[in-house]
Scaffold this active site. Sequence first.
Site, PDB file in Angstrom:
ATOM      1  N   GLU A 272       0.502  -0.660  -0.181  1.00 49.15           N
ATOM      2  CA  GLU A 272      -0.375  -0.066  -0.565  1.00 49.15           C
ATOM      3  C   GLU A 272       0.864   0.985   0.124  1.00 49.15           C
ATOM      4  OE1 GLU A 272      -2.324  -1.496   3.806  1.00 49.15           O
ATOM      5  OE2 GLU A 272      -1.648   0.798   4.647  1.00 49.15           O
TER       6      GLU A 272
ATOM      7  N   CYS B 248       3.491   8.112   0.558  1.00 49.64           N
ATOM      8  CA  CYS B 248       4.249   7.048   1.772  1.00 49.64           C
ATOM      9  C   CYS B 248       4.024   6.196   0.990  1.00 49.64           C
ATOM     10  CB  CYS B 248       3.677   7.281   3.311  1.00 49.64           C
ATOM     11  SG  CYS B 248       4.172   5.798   3.981  1.00 49.64           S
TER      12      CYS B 248
ATOM     13  N   CYS C 236       7.302  -6.363   6.609  1.00 49.65           N
ATOM     14  CA  CYS C 236       8.440  -6.016   7.243  1.00 49.65           C
ATOM     15  C   CYS C 236       8.780  -7.798   8.669  1.00 49.65           C
ATOM     16  CB  CYS C 236       8.371  -5.616   8.742  1.00 49.65           C
ATOM     17  SG  CYS C 236       9.519  -4.657   8.945  1.00 49.65           S
TER      18      CYS C 236
ATOM     19  N   CYS D 246       8.020  -4.891  15.334  1.00 45.71           N
ATOM     20  CA  CYS D 246       7.461  -3.182  15.909  1.00 45.71           C
ATOM     21  C   CYS D 246       6.893  -4.053  17.097  1.00 45.71           C
ATOM     22  CB  CYS D 246       8.058  -1.935  15.876  1.00 45.71           C
ATOM     23  SG  CYS D 246       9.607  -1.802  14.877  1.00 45.71           S
TER      24      CYS D 246
ATOM     25  N   CYS E 280       3.411  -2.604  15.322  1.00 44.88           N
ATOM     26  CA  CYS E 280       2.768  -2.055  14.014  1.00 44.88           C
ATOM     27  C   CYS E 280       2.338  -3.040  13.267  1.00 44.88           C
ATOM     28  CB  CYS E 280       4.579  -1.573  13.577  1.00 44.88           C
ATOM     29  SG  CYS E 280       4.412  -1.989  11.789  1.00 44.88           S
TER      30      CYS E 280
ATOM     31  N   CYS F 245       0.653   2.533   9.188  1.00 48.89           N
ATOM     32  CA  CYS F 245       1.395   1.925   8.812  1.00 48.89           C
ATOM     33  C   CYS F 245       0.580   0.282   8.168  1.00 48.89           C
ATOM     34  CB  CYS F 245       2.476   1.813   9.272  1.00 48.89           C
ATOM     35  SG  CYS F 245       3.938   1.132   8.164  1.00 48.89           S
TER      36      CYS F 245
HETATM   37  N1  SAH Z   1      10.392   0.179   8.780  1.00 47.60           N
HETATM   38  C1  SAH Z   1      10.690   1.830   9.194  1.00 47.60           C
HETATM   39  C2  SAH Z   1       9.435   3.256   8.302  1.00 47.60           C
HETATM   40  C3  SAH Z   1       7.987   2.227   8.106  1.00 47.60           C
HETATM   41  S1  SAH Z   1       7.171   3.081   9.899  1.00 47.60           S
HETATM   42  C4  SAH Z   1      10.965   2.096  10.529  1.00 47.60           C
HETATM   43  O1  SAH Z   1      10.426   1.704  11.475  1.00 47.60           O
HETATM   44  O2  SAH Z   1      10.983   3.536  10.421  1.00 47.60           O
HETATM   45  C5  SAH Z   1       6.990   4.409   9.381  1.00 47.60           C
HETATM   46  C6  SAH Z   1       6.299   5.106  10.927  1.00 47.60           C
HETATM   47  O3  SAH Z   1       5.245   4.733  11.453  1.00 47.60           O
HETATM   48  C7  SAH Z   1       7.372   4.599  12.212  1.00 47.60           C
HETATM   49  O4  SAH Z   1       7.465   5.777  12.342  1.00 47.60           O
HETATM   50  C8  SAH Z   1       6.904   3.554  12.623  1.00 47.60           C
HETATM   51  O5  SAH Z   1       7.004   3.222  14.118  1.00 47.60           O
HETATM   52  C9  SAH Z   1       5.275   4.105  12.288  1.00 47.60           C
HETATM   53  N2  SAH Z   1       4.303   3.229  12.900  1.00 47.60           N
HETATM   54  C10 SAH Z   1       3.694   2.192  12.990  1.00 47.60           C
HETATM   55  N3  SAH Z   1       2.737   2.266  13.136  1.00 47.60           N
HETATM   56  C11 SAH Z   1       1.918   2.676  13.441  1.00 47.60           C
HETATM   57  C12 SAH Z   1       0.884   3.150  14.432  1.00 47.60           C
HETATM   58  N4  SAH Z   1       0.128   2.543  14.165  1.00 47.60           N
HETATM   59  N5  SAH Z   1       0.308   4.633  14.814  1.00 47.60           N
HETATM   60  C13 SAH Z   1       2.246   5.053  14.494  1.00 47.60           C
HETATM   61  N6  SAH Z   1       2.394   5.043  14.149  1.00 47.60           N
HETATM   62  C14 SAH Z   1       3.313   3.819  13.437  1.00 47.60           C
END
Ligand code: SAH
Length: 343
Positions: free
Chosen positions: A89, A102, A109, A113, A116, A330
Amino acid sequence: MNNIYNYTKQDLENYFLEIGETKFRAAQVFDWLYIKRVTSFDLMTNLKKDLIKYLKENFSMDTIKLVKKQSDVDVKKYLFELYDGNKIEAVLMNHDYGNSLCVSTEVGCNMGCRFCESGRLKKVRNLNAFELVLQILKVEEDIKERVSHVVLMGIGEPFDNYDNVMKFINIINDPKGINIGIRHITVSTCGIVPKIREFTKEKAGVNLAISLHAPTDDIRDKIMPINKAYKIADIMDAVRDYIAKTNRRVTFEYILLRGINDSEECAIKLANLLKGLNCYVNLIPYNETSHIEYKTSPKVTINRFYDILKEGNINVTIRREFGSKVSAACGQLRSEQISGKEN
Ligand code: SAH
């Protein structure tokens, strides 16, 4: 067969020289692909018939397919299907300074995390450069406007797919092509330290964002498994070196998770950690998802966190909440599709 959108102008020049053509053919092909936007070699009418035939035999122009779109006031979310049926996406945000897209960098991935959605679904594979480039072309085709800014913050960890990501940046930055200014491109990483160091040596200008999300290893260990491999001190060393060598400001992203990393003590520790550094902090109100138990911090807590950073002389903004209505966090749209949940 290799996809033509995988090629930087330099790669194409080398290719044409190798097959006994002039390197000017690369500029012509680039012009057809990225300025005129044709989707077939047959339409590249200033190339000789023989060369068109040769290109058709040696390159594919396979694209990615838009399978679902959700729109809200300032945000559009796109779900694309790839040649192998995998889905990714991209999210378009309309800011006062332009259209920011974005993009996803991987199918799934592996960083895991805890907060996420993307990490819930393991990595299937890297995206090729062409699958990154085509996210931009497809969205521009849809909105009939230019994408002016690109952030690599969709599904995936860009530094876990480093070579394709760098090739993608080279292609979209080409002034004779999509021409996205190097300072309008931001790579976001969860903190893969050796790659931050490698990135420091690349063509200067691309913005670097670090998903920090915690001021201490204690907390970060619990929410980001990558912290077991690279500690906050290692990240900070690499970031200091990056700033010294590139003279660029670094962004730290910090999602506020209720009761986990949003206390006043955390804010004070974060301010101390970043004191004097050429950086700014982007506080992100957590976008709750149905599968994950973390909660958004209350507004007062977010504001208090912000104030403490300000008092500590840290540049800080609170990210505007985009698209919670259209599953803009994300990986949510893809994850809904895979789990069979529609909204
Ligand atoms: N792997 C990379 C890029 C992808 S995540 C990274 O970690 O930076 C992009 C951003 O979105 C990251 O800062 C991630 O922590 C955040 N993100 C992921 N899930 C989220 C959520 N549910 N709400 C807000 N931000 C989120």
